[in-house]
Enzyme design. Structure first.
Site, PDB file in Angstrom:
ATOM      1  N   SER A   1       0.807  -1.212   0.000  1.00 17.84           N
ATOM      2  CA  SER A   1       0.000   0.000   0.000  1.00 17.84           C
ATOM      3  C   SER A   1       0.845   1.268   0.000  1.00 17.84           C
ATOM      4  CB  SER A   1      -0.923  -0.003   1.219  1.00 17.84           C
ATOM      5  OG  SER A   1      -1.781  -1.122   1.203  1.00 17.84           O
TER       6      SER A   1
ATOM      7  N   ARG B   1       2.137   5.995  -7.429  1.00 14.18           N
ATOM      8  CA  ARG B   1       1.013   6.577  -8.183  1.00 14.18           C
ATOM      9  C   ARG B   1       1.012   8.099  -8.082  1.00 14.18           C
ATOM     10  NH1 ARG B   1      -4.396   4.175  -6.332  1.00 14.18           N
ATOM     11  NH2 ARG B   1      -5.108   5.563  -8.008  1.00 14.18           N
TER      12      ARG B   1
ATOM     13  N   GLU C   1       7.258  -5.646  -7.756  1.00 10.89           N
ATOM     14  CA  GLU C   1       6.687  -6.495  -6.708  1.00 10.89           C
ATOM     15  C   GLU C   1       6.941  -7.948  -7.068  1.00 10.89           C
ATOM     16  OE1 GLU C   1       5.335  -8.382  -3.741  1.00 10.89           O
ATOM     17  OE2 GLU C   1       5.287  -6.182  -3.611  1.00 10.89           O
TER      18      GLU C   1
ATOM     19  N   CYS D   1      -1.262  -6.062   3.706  1.00  9.70           N
ATOM     20  CA  CYS D   1      -2.605  -5.615   4.080  1.00  9.70           C
ATOM     21  C   CYS D   1      -3.681  -6.263   3.219  1.00  9.70           C
ATOM     22  CB  CYS D   1      -2.694  -4.094   3.969  1.00  9.70           C
ATOM     23  SG  CYS D   1      -4.350  -3.448   4.317  1.00  9.70           S
TER      24      CYS D   1
ATOM     25  N   CYS E   1      -4.831  -6.801   6.822  1.00 13.38           N
ATOM     26  CA  CYS E   1      -6.033  -6.040   7.195  1.00 13.38           C
ATOM     27  C   CYS E   1      -7.299  -6.511   6.487  1.00 13.38           C
ATOM     28  CB  CYS E   1      -5.842  -4.566   6.879  1.00 13.38           C
ATOM     29  SG  CYS E   1      -4.195  -3.912   7.109  1.00 13.38           S
TER      30      CYS E   1
ATOM     31  N   LYS F   1      -8.341 -10.239   7.106  1.00  5.76           N
ATOM     32  CA  LYS F   1      -8.575 -10.287   8.557  1.00  5.76           C
ATOM     33  C   LYS F   1      -9.924  -9.679   8.905  1.00  5.76           C
ATOM     34  CE  LYS F   1      -7.646  -6.963  10.895  1.00  5.76           C
ATOM     35  NZ  LYS F   1      -6.387  -6.630  11.558  1.00  5.76           N
TER      36      LYS F   1
ATOM     37  N   TYR G   1      -1.230  -7.776  18.674  1.00  6.28           N
ATOM     38  CA  TYR G   1      -2.581  -7.639  18.123  1.00  6.28           C
ATOM     39  C   TYR G   1      -2.935  -8.746  17.138  1.00  6.28           C
ATOM     40  CZ  TYR G   1      -0.778  -5.668  13.720  1.00  6.28           C
ATOM     41  OH  TYR G   1      -0.142  -5.498  12.522  1.00  6.28           O
TER      42      TYR G   1
ATOM     43  N   GLU H   1      -6.215 -10.886  17.814  1.00  5.63           N
ATOM     44  CA  GLU H   1      -7.292 -10.855  16.825  1.00  5.63           C
ATOM     45  C   GLU H   1      -7.643 -12.258  16.334  1.00  5.63           C
ATOM     46  OE1 GLU H   1      -6.774  -6.442  14.761  1.00  5.63           O
ATOM     47  OE2 GLU H   1      -5.718  -8.152  13.891  1.00  5.63           O
TER      48      GLU H   1
ATOM     49  N   GLY I   1       5.362 -11.826  16.185  1.00  3.93           N
ATOM     50  CA  GLY I   1       5.945 -10.590  15.688  1.00  3.93           C
ATOM     51  C   GLY I   1       6.307 -10.675  14.223  1.00  3.93           C
TER      52      GLY I   1
ATOM     53  N   ASP J   1       6.702  -1.027   6.910  1.00 10.88           N
ATOM     54  CA  ASP J   1       7.168  -2.000   7.903  1.00 10.88           C
ATOM     55  C   ASP J   1       8.656  -2.303   7.812  1.00 10.88           C
ATOM     56  OD1 ASP J   1       4.494  -2.024   8.395  1.00 10.88           O
ATOM     57  OD2 ASP J   1       4.189  -4.165   8.031  1.00 10.88           O
TER      58      ASP J   1
ATOM     59  N   THR K   1      -1.069   0.151   7.783  1.00 10.37           N
ATOM     60  CA  THR K   1      -1.214   0.465   6.364  1.00 10.37           C
ATOM     61  C   THR K   1      -1.459   1.945   6.098  1.00 10.37           C
ATOM     62  OG1 THR K   1      -1.995  -1.762   5.864  1.00 10.37           O
ATOM     63  CG2 THR K   1      -2.594  -0.026   4.307  1.00 10.37           C
TER      64      THR K   1
ATOM     65  N   LYS L   1     -11.280   5.536  28.553  1.00  4.93           N
ATOM     66  CA  LYS L   1     -10.317   6.273  29.360  1.00  4.93           C
ATOM     67  C   LYS L   1      -9.816   7.496  28.604  1.00  4.93           C
ATOM     68  CE  LYS L   1      -6.052   5.289  31.972  1.00  4.93           C
ATOM     69  NZ  LYS L   1      -5.103   4.191  32.305  1.00  4.93           N
TER      70      LYS L   1
ATOM     71  N   HIS M   1     -27.568  10.424  22.015  1.00  6.41           N
ATOM     72  CA  HIS M   1     -28.174   9.441  22.917  1.00  6.41           C
ATOM     73  C   HIS M   1     -29.222   8.616  22.180  1.00  6.41           C
ATOM     74  CE1 HIS M   1     -29.399   7.833  26.793  1.00  6.41           C
ATOM     75  NE2 HIS M   1     -30.660   8.050  26.456  1.00  6.41           N
TER      76      HIS M   1
ATOM     77  N   GLU N   1     -21.376   8.516  23.628  1.00  4.76           N
ATOM     78  CA  GLU N   1     -21.715   9.706  24.420  1.00  4.76           C
ATOM     79  C   GLU N   1     -20.963   9.728  25.746  1.00  4.76           C
ATOM     80  OE1 GLU N   1     -25.721   9.867  26.255  1.00  4.76           O
ATOM     81  OE2 GLU N   1     -26.028   7.864  25.393  1.00  4.76           O
TER      82      GLU N   1
END
Length: 464
Positions: A17, A24, A38, A46, A51, A54, A186, A190, A274, A315, A324, A406, A453, A458
């Site tokens: 990406s 581009r 590539e 991704c 992503c 997933k 993560y 996930e 990792g 990365d 990404t 939080k 609400h 909220e």
């Protein structure tokens, strides 16, 4: 047969990406003669093994949870068969393949020359590309961007090859019945959450007491507790010594955890320990590019390496945000600077929002509480809110998932320097609040916004 010789203004190594966004923009907006290389599928991690597939899998897991929750709302949903993993995988693969085609079409539209092959540096200004048929193309470029991404890290223990990594997860032809997921980041969280929601007996092995340990302590505490409440088997303070092949697709895991030594028979082992930069065959020794101890390319805030005219992003470099949208934004700003005359264009790496598609979702932007207290000392003020989302009002107590929010504020004006949320809808909710934090909003700004609400969001503008 002699290699084909090519020259260009901008050579982008890596079709993920970030690299494609930079290529581009350089070609389509600024007219730079650009070549993109590539070696695998366009779109990088991704689109192909990250992503996108997933989130599609998370959607399926979310639907499974909704079907179960629907009974509390008066629905009687009869499942005539278990989740159809093979059909789902086929449709998911088709979606990804369609995206690969769209990425290639976009390169054509922006007049980027695309070469499918593997690039290796031969000098700081040139590479040799090995094409699919074994032939070579040599390319010299005025400017080169390294955007090759990363790959899952390998674990060194006997029998480790019997497991799969996060890339291999998307190749599974059938749903695991019993899985051992090893990791605390993560990706592990996930995938463990998705598999559990879809009905797989899921064991999550973590090295410490909690997972997601780069996140705020509230997130660590509450998500770990929630996974235990849901019935995911957590093996804390764990390590593995070896994996044994039992035949018929079964493996035996030898491990230690908080309860001592043990073994477990599973049909799938998923290593999620990792990621490492994809540099092994890049020939960086021919360039003089500096790397850190883990192999990541060292760059400054403008994506410059120590070698003039060579840049890196995503990365493969050491900026610490393997996301990404970060790579895309950095890539576009780099092209703005190199070819668009915007001399100060660069990505601001502060207050970048991120989401973990756990069960429930997690969102985070800004500092954690320990980070804020280290920087601002006793000027930090914390606001917390814990409640049950209205969605669970119709459910039995044991079926209700908690929500925790939080706010971390600093100074006399109570500038919001950290926002951490866990609960239904957190992923979509965070984008707007991310804008507010990026703009320097204060607690007073939050309080002055009229609440919507009834929503969970909220709570973020009504905290006391």
């Amino acid at each position: 047969m002699a290699p084909i010789q090519k020259e260009c203004d901008y050579l982008v190594i890596g079709g993920g990406s970030g690299g494609l966004a930079s290529a581009r923009r350089a070609s389509g907006m600024y007219g730079a003669k650009t070549i993109a290389i590539e070696s695998s599928r366009l779109g990088g991690t991704c689109v192909n093994v990250g992503c996108v597939p997933k989130k599609v899998t998370w959607n399926a897991a979310n639907i499974a949870e909704t079907i179960r929750d629907s009974k509390a709302y008066g629905f009687s949903v009869d499942q005539t068969a278990p989740f159809d993993w093979p059909t789902f995988k086929q449709k998911r693969d088709a979606y990804v393949k369609r995206l690969n085609g769209i990425y290639e079409k976009n390169l054509v539209n922006d007049k980027v020359e695309y070469i499918h092959g593997h690039a290796t540096f031969t000098s700081p200004n040139s590479v040799s590309v090995t094409l699919d048929d074994g032939s070579k193309t040599d390319i010299s470029a005025k400017k080169i961007l390294v955007a090759v991404g990363g790959h899952p890290s390998k674990i060194d223990l006997p029998g480790a090859e019997l497991g799969i990594n996060s890339d291999g997860f998307f190749d599974l032809e059938k749903q695991p019945k019993k899985v051992a997921v090893v990791g605390a980041g993560y990706i592990a969280v996930e995938m463990a959450g998705m598999l559990h929601a879809l009905g797989t007996e899921t064991h999550l092995f973590i090295r410490h007491e909690k997972f997601l340990r780069t996140f705020d302590p509230m997130i660590q505490d509450k998500v770990t507790a929630e996974y235990e409440r849901q019935g995911i088997h957590l093996h804390k303070n764990s390590s593995q010594s070896k994996i044994e092949d039992l035949g018929n697709g079964m493996k035996k895991v030898y491990y230690k955890d908080q309860n001592g030594e043990g073994t477990m028979e599973v049909d799938t082992i998923l290593w999620a320990i990792g990621r490492a930069p994809e540099i092994e065959k890049l020939g960086l020794d021919k360039t003089g590019i500096k790397q850190n101890e883990k192999g990541h390319i060292l760059v400054d805030e403008y994506q410059n390496t120590n070698v003039e005219h060579i840049y890196a992003l995503g990365d493969v470099c050491d900026r610490g945000f393997e996301l990404t949208p970060v790579a895309i934004a950095a890539g576009r700003r780099l092209s703005d600077r190199l070819f668009g005359g915007q001399k100060d264009a660069h990505l601001e790496y502060s207050n970048i929002p991120s989401v973990v598609f756990a069960h429930p979702e997690v969102g985070s932007v800004g500092m954690t509480e320990p980070e804020a207290r280290e920087k601002f000392g006793n000027t930090v003020k914390i606001y917390n809110s814990a409640f049950t989302a209205m969605f669970y009002a119709m459910m039995d107590p044991d079926d209700k998932a908690p929500t925790h929010y939080k706010l971390i504020c600093e100074g006399p004006n109570e500038r919001v320097v950290g926002l951490h949320i866990m609960g239904l809808g957190s992923s979509e909710m965070l984008q707007g609040f991310g804008v507010a934090v990026k703009m320097g909003a204060t607690k007073k700004d939050f309080d002055s916004c009229v609440a919507i609400h009834p929503t969970s969001a909220e709570e973020l503008v009504t905290m006391k």
